[in-house]
Design an enzyme around this catalytic site. Sequence first.
Site, mmCIF file in Angstrom:
data_model
loop_
_atom_site.group_PDB
_atom_site.id
_atom_site.type_symbol
_atom_site.label_atom_id
_atom_site.label_comp_id
_atom_site.label_asym_id
_atom_site.label_seq_id
_atom_site.Cartn_x
_atom_site.Cartn_y
_atom_site.Cartn_z
ATOM 1 N N SER A 1 0.850 -1.186 0.000
ATOM 2 C CA SER A 1 0.000 0.000 0.000
ATOM 3 C C SER A 1 0.887 1.238 0.000
ATOM 4 C CB SER A 1 -0.904 -0.014 1.238
ATOM 5 O OG SER A 1 -1.772 1.093 1.241
ATOM 6 N N LYS B 1 -1.141 -0.862 -4.389
ATOM 7 C CA LYS B 1 -2.370 -0.158 -4.000
ATOM 8 C C LYS B 1 -2.030 1.292 -3.718
ATOM 9 C CE LYS B 1 -4.532 -0.554 0.131
ATOM 10 N NZ LYS B 1 -5.372 -1.165 1.190
ATOM 11 N N LEU B 2 -2.763 2.205 -4.348
ATOM 12 C CA LEU B 2 -2.555 3.633 -4.137
ATOM 13 C C LEU B 2 -3.650 4.180 -3.236
ATOM 14 C CD1 LEU B 2 -1.771 4.830 -7.790
ATOM 15 C CD2 LEU B 2 -0.156 3.994 -6.050
ATOM 16 N N LYS B 3 -3.275 4.865 -2.179
ATOM 17 C CA LYS B 3 -4.239 5.613 -1.389
ATOM 18 C C LYS B 3 -4.653 6.858 -2.187
ATOM 19 C CE LYS B 3 -4.228 3.211 2.515
ATOM 20 N NZ LYS B 3 -5.431 2.625 3.146
ATOM 21 N N ASP C 1 -7.469 2.883 -2.939
ATOM 22 C CA ASP C 1 -8.186 2.831 -1.664
ATOM 23 C C ASP C 1 -8.489 4.251 -1.226
ATOM 24 O OD1 ASP C 1 -9.224 2.314 0.820
ATOM 25 O OD2 ASP C 1 -7.387 1.501 1.678
ATOM 26 N N ASN D 1 -10.598 5.020 1.493
ATOM 27 C CA ASN D 1 -10.878 5.136 2.933
ATOM 28 C C ASN D 1 -12.034 6.099 3.220
ATOM 29 O OD1 ASN D 1 -7.460 4.714 3.254
ATOM 30 N ND2 ASN D 1 -8.862 3.366 4.349
ATOM 31 N N GLU E 1 -11.408 0.633 -3.393
ATOM 32 C CA GLU E 1 -11.731 0.179 -2.043
ATOM 33 C C GLU E 1 -12.415 1.276 -1.226
ATOM 34 O OE1 GLU E 1 -9.267 -1.723 1.758
ATOM 35 O OE2 GLU E 1 -8.284 -1.390 -0.179
ATOM 36 N N ASP F 1 -14.356 -2.536 2.770
ATOM 37 C CA ASP F 1 -13.415 -2.775 3.859
ATOM 38 C C ASP F 1 -14.076 -2.336 5.160
ATOM 39 O OD1 ASP F 1 -11.390 -2.640 5.748
ATOM 40 O OD2 ASP F 1 -10.084 -1.334 4.614
ATOM 41 N N LYS G 1 -10.265 -7.901 7.077
ATOM 42 C CA LYS G 1 -9.312 -7.599 8.134
ATOM 43 C C LYS G 1 -9.798 -8.317 9.390
ATOM 44 C CE LYS G 1 -7.703 -3.184 6.330
ATOM 45 N NZ LYS G 1 -7.894 -1.713 6.373
ATOM 46 N N GLY H 1 -4.377 -5.019 5.642
ATOM 47 C CA GLY H 1 -3.373 -4.789 6.669
ATOM 48 C C GLY H 1 -3.635 -3.512 7.434
#
Length: 369
Positions: A135, A161-163, A189, A191, A214, A239, A263, A291
């Site tokens: 990530s 994976k790119l935030k 992702d 969030n 995500e 998630d 998770k 993670g």
Amino acid sequence: MRLERAELLHVALPLITPFRTSFGTMTSKDTFLLHIVTDRAEGWSEFAADPEPLYCAEFIAGAEIVIRDFLLPRVAALPTPTTAALAPAMAAVKGHELAKAALETALLDAELRAHGMPLATFLGSVHERVPAGVSVGIKDSLPELIDDVERYLAEGYVRIKLKIEPGWDVAPVRAVRERFGEALPLQVDANTAYTLADAEHLRRLDEFGLLLIEEPLEENNLHAHARLQRRLTTPVCLDESIHNARDAASAIALDACRVINIKPARVGGYPEARRIHDLAAAHGVPVWCGGMLETGIGRAPNLALAALPGCTLPGDTSASGRYFAEDITEPFVLQDGHLPVPTAPGIGIDPLPDALARFTTARRQLYPR
């Protein structure tokens, strides 16, 4: 098996580099370990959340109170605190899945060690090693992002994976695709950083052939995610919205997601994580193990989960060196893009006494009081 002692160890490990997401920037892994002693074996676990309730509602100080005052008394009252008896005993306490997971995992570790059984065997894992993704946090510039991705690929990571967040989404994805090509397994992702009003903007990500996007919208809003999924080609992955197998079943039925990030800490522990895996597999929905910047105590059991047959996408089970110059356990080292699944009894790893002493900031006995 009889519970004899439970202690909490606050630990703080500096990260090699700051890790920025849409909800904040982390410079250290500040959490606690739970150490359980029974009359037959000892067990360890790691609380997965942070000092502040930003990623999720739970946080370190609150979890300590919940474990000490509400969960441990119920578990200690059991004639035999086996894993099968824990969930019913803790059910009266609403929510607090991460606190429950910490206690359940430590006791499961002790129980499995007493029987000489690895967690991977208990869960039904089928692989001796698992592919590792990484990530990549939000950066200050595109050149800095490209440099980081290039370094991780050179180290052998098989998925990036790119935030992302508003203002840092299409441009970084395009830059990575142009630099590393269409063959790179790539996902993003958010969030929970977007709203349904951003659907047309998020559709711009469809052109990049992403594995998934995500948790783009607010947590627990399955209806909004279902509406968004109808407007995207890119699979939506949930998630933060998945707290248990019931949530997973609802999300699949609503077509609110086409991939699930499991998770174990977020869903209350490894048995519930296994139930989500089985449910998703029965519906043909791929899953992967996420993670939480774990130390080796949390990373080891995640690798056992990631080795289940339905985990068909690389997880965020990165090597220890991705985050820490020194871990509190023997480090997990990337080998040909994979990490080995621990084979020793229980979670398969122990803290190193000297490292644990250096990174421990406080110790408290929770049981007996």
